[in-house]
Design a protein around this motif. Sequence first.
Motif, PDB file in Angstrom:
ATOM      1  N   ALA A  44       0.789  -1.222   0.069  1.00 11.78           N
ATOM      2  CA  ALA A  44      -0.030  -0.228   0.078  1.00 11.78           C
ATOM      3  C   ALA A  44       0.823   1.217   0.013  1.00 11.78           C
ATOM      4  CB  ALA A  44      -0.949  -0.036   1.223  1.00 11.78           C
ATOM      5  N   LEU A  45       1.901   1.133   0.863  1.00 18.01           N
ATOM      6  CA  LEU A  45       2.858   2.485   0.743  1.00 18.01           C
ATOM      7  C   LEU A  45       3.720   2.790  -0.335  1.00 18.01           C
ATOM      8  CD1 LEU A  45       4.670   1.917   4.345  1.00 18.01           C
ATOM      9  CD2 LEU A  45       2.984   3.802   3.764  1.00 18.01           C
ATOM     10  N   VAL A  46       4.178   1.494  -0.992  1.00 18.22           N
ATOM     11  CA  VAL A  46       4.738   1.650  -2.585  1.00 18.22           C
ATOM     12  C   VAL A  46       3.588   2.171  -3.460  1.00 18.22           C
ATOM     13  CG1 VAL A  46       5.377   0.168  -4.406  1.00 18.22           C
ATOM     14  CG2 VAL A  46       6.272  -0.307  -1.993  1.00 18.22           C
ATOM     15  N   PHE A  47       2.348   1.716  -3.462  1.00 16.48           N
ATOM     16  CA  PHE A  47       1.387   2.343  -4.203  1.00 16.48           C
ATOM     17  C   PHE A  47       1.035   3.730  -4.100  1.00 16.48           C
ATOM     18  CE2 PHE A  47      -3.291   3.343  -5.042  1.00 16.48           C
ATOM     19  CZ  PHE A  47      -3.142   2.872  -6.515  1.00 16.48           C
ATOM     20  N   VAL A  48       0.915   4.091  -2.959  1.00 19.54           N
ATOM     21  CA  VAL A  48       0.741   5.445  -2.882  1.00 19.54           C
ATOM     22  C   VAL A  48       1.762   6.377  -3.083  1.00 19.54           C
ATOM     23  CG1 VAL A  48       0.207   7.281  -1.009  1.00 19.54           C
ATOM     24  CG2 VAL A  48      -1.127   5.176  -1.064  1.00 19.54           C
ATOM     25  N   ILE A  49       3.143   6.117  -2.689  1.00 17.31           N
ATOM     26  CA  ILE A  49       4.475   6.753  -2.839  1.00 17.31           C
ATOM     27  C   ILE A  49       4.720   6.821  -4.554  1.00 17.31           C
ATOM     28  CG2 ILE A  49       6.658   7.245  -2.357  1.00 17.31           C
ATOM     29  CD1 ILE A  49       6.134   6.071   0.452  1.00 17.31           C
ATOM     30  N   GLY A  50       4.825   5.463  -5.035  1.00 21.78           N
ATOM     31  CA  GLY A  50       5.094   5.292  -6.263  1.00 21.78           C
ATOM     32  C   GLY A  50       4.272   6.015  -7.260  1.00 21.78           C
ATOM     33  N   LEU A  51       2.958   5.822  -6.985  1.00 18.57           N
ATOM     34  CA  LEU A  51       2.028   6.497  -7.922  1.00 18.57           C
ATOM     35  C   LEU A  51       2.223   7.791  -8.132  1.00 18.57           C
ATOM     36  CD1 LEU A  51      -0.579   6.038  -9.713  1.00 18.57           C
ATOM     37  CD2 LEU A  51      -1.976   6.204  -7.954  1.00 18.57           C
ATOM     38  N   ALA A  52       2.299   8.848  -6.970  1.00 19.59           N
ATOM     39  CA  ALA A  52       2.439   9.975  -6.996  1.00 19.59           C
ATOM     40  C   ALA A  52       4.006  10.300  -7.579  1.00 19.59           C
ATOM     41  CB  ALA A  52       2.462  10.484  -5.371  1.00 19.59           C
ATOM     42  N   LEU A  53       4.945   9.674  -7.536  1.00 20.09           N
ATOM     43  CA  LEU A  53       6.175  10.004  -7.922  1.00 20.09           C
ATOM     44  C   LEU A  53       6.364   9.859  -9.693  1.00 20.09           C
ATOM     45  CD1 LEU A  53       8.837   8.568  -5.347  1.00 20.09           C
ATOM     46  CD2 LEU A  53       8.114  11.186  -5.713  1.00 20.09           C
ATOM     47  N   ASN A  54       5.787   8.426 -10.053  1.00 25.64           N
ATOM     48  CA  ASN A  54       5.770   8.126 -11.210  1.00 25.64           C
ATOM     49  C   ASN A  54       4.817   8.860 -12.025  1.00 25.64           C
ATOM     50  OD1 ASN A  54       7.573   5.857 -11.766  1.00 25.64           O
ATOM     51  ND2 ASN A  54       6.668   5.166  -9.955  1.00 25.64           N
ATOM     52  N   ALA A  55       3.408   9.218 -11.593  1.00 26.36           N
ATOM     53  CA  ALA A  55       2.740  10.319 -12.119  1.00 26.36           C
ATOM     54  C   ALA A  55       3.243  11.580 -12.398  1.00 26.36           C
ATOM     55  CB  ALA A  55       1.194  10.408 -11.279  1.00 26.36           C
ATOM     56  N   THR A  56       4.030  12.140 -11.324  1.00 24.75           N
ATOM     57  CA  THR A  56       4.803  13.400 -11.466  1.00 24.75           C
ATOM     58  C   THR A  56       5.998  13.461 -12.656  1.00 24.75           C
ATOM     59  OG1 THR A  56       4.292  14.081  -9.056  1.00 24.75           O
ATOM     60  CG2 THR A  56       5.932  15.131 -10.396  1.00 24.75           C
TER      61      THR A  56
END
Length: 334
Positions: free
Chosen positions: A29-41
Amino acid sequence: MATNHSNYSAFYCKFNEDFKYILLPVSYALVFVIGLALNATALFVIVFRTKRWKPSTIYMFNLTMCDTLYIFTLPFLVYYYADENDWPFTEPLCKLIRFLFYANLYGSILFLCCISLHRFIGICYPVRSMSWVSARRARLVSVAVWAIVFCCQAPILYFSRIRARDTGRVCYDTTSPELFDDFLVYSSIISVLMFALPFMVVMVCNGLMVRKLLEPGWGSDGGPDSERGGLSANRSKQKSVKMIIIVLGTFMLCFLPFHLTRSLYYSFRYLSCTLLEASSVAYKVTRPLASANSCLDPILYFLAGQDARSTLTKKTKAPSSRATSVSRRLTTKL
């Protein structure tokens, strides 16, 4: 403790793995939230804010796409492990989830290898690389990487499957018991070809880059603006070293522990349940680390996207104005 052809097997060893029902959902869940924000940016900046795509931009875009595809599978895994290994979805989706995990894993490894090779050529051979480095070649290499990843990971779609148990339906992250021997051979070959060899390439390239960057006078052309150029080159040198640290750190933190513990976990299935239990704990702890590369990769892009990159490949102690000119032109390609 049961045996299978005189060998111990994980499918018949019984030990407590309740810790993974907390560890894996929380970490994914942490990887999903942090990774999605960083990769989307990162994707937004690359697609909408980058006017001219250089080879490094092309590799980073593909690396980011690789991470994003995997990140979208994490909610399914969070639900699965939070429900204590009860897969409520279809078998094709199970196969797709497992396929995308390994596609991301080895796609990230290969694209990081491409980035290391690209920067190695630019730093260590700035003059010669004028004929080697281009956006067109970077696109061709990227297509080849995707083709290699999809072809080599296609067997996962065969090996991955679900099976009904008393506690629910299991979506194997390896394969069913009767196919495990074949899966072990396949997995060993893939680990050598798509991890061990790229890891060696990355280590050699980054080691040679560090040696080159630490040479006295690197990036100085001795011209009238040498003082200003020296400061700029020093900033580029510092940033290049930071990028090398991130790449090597990603391999050491995310990829190396995962492959080592997984190899032990697979091997101990044929030795004893005691060793298998210890390796199982280590393996399950490193699985979230392997997923965490999706959070580290965008950081590499943000670091590489600074303006100071323009002096990255200035020729060391240029013996002639031609070498200096070529080195300066090369910076527009990196």
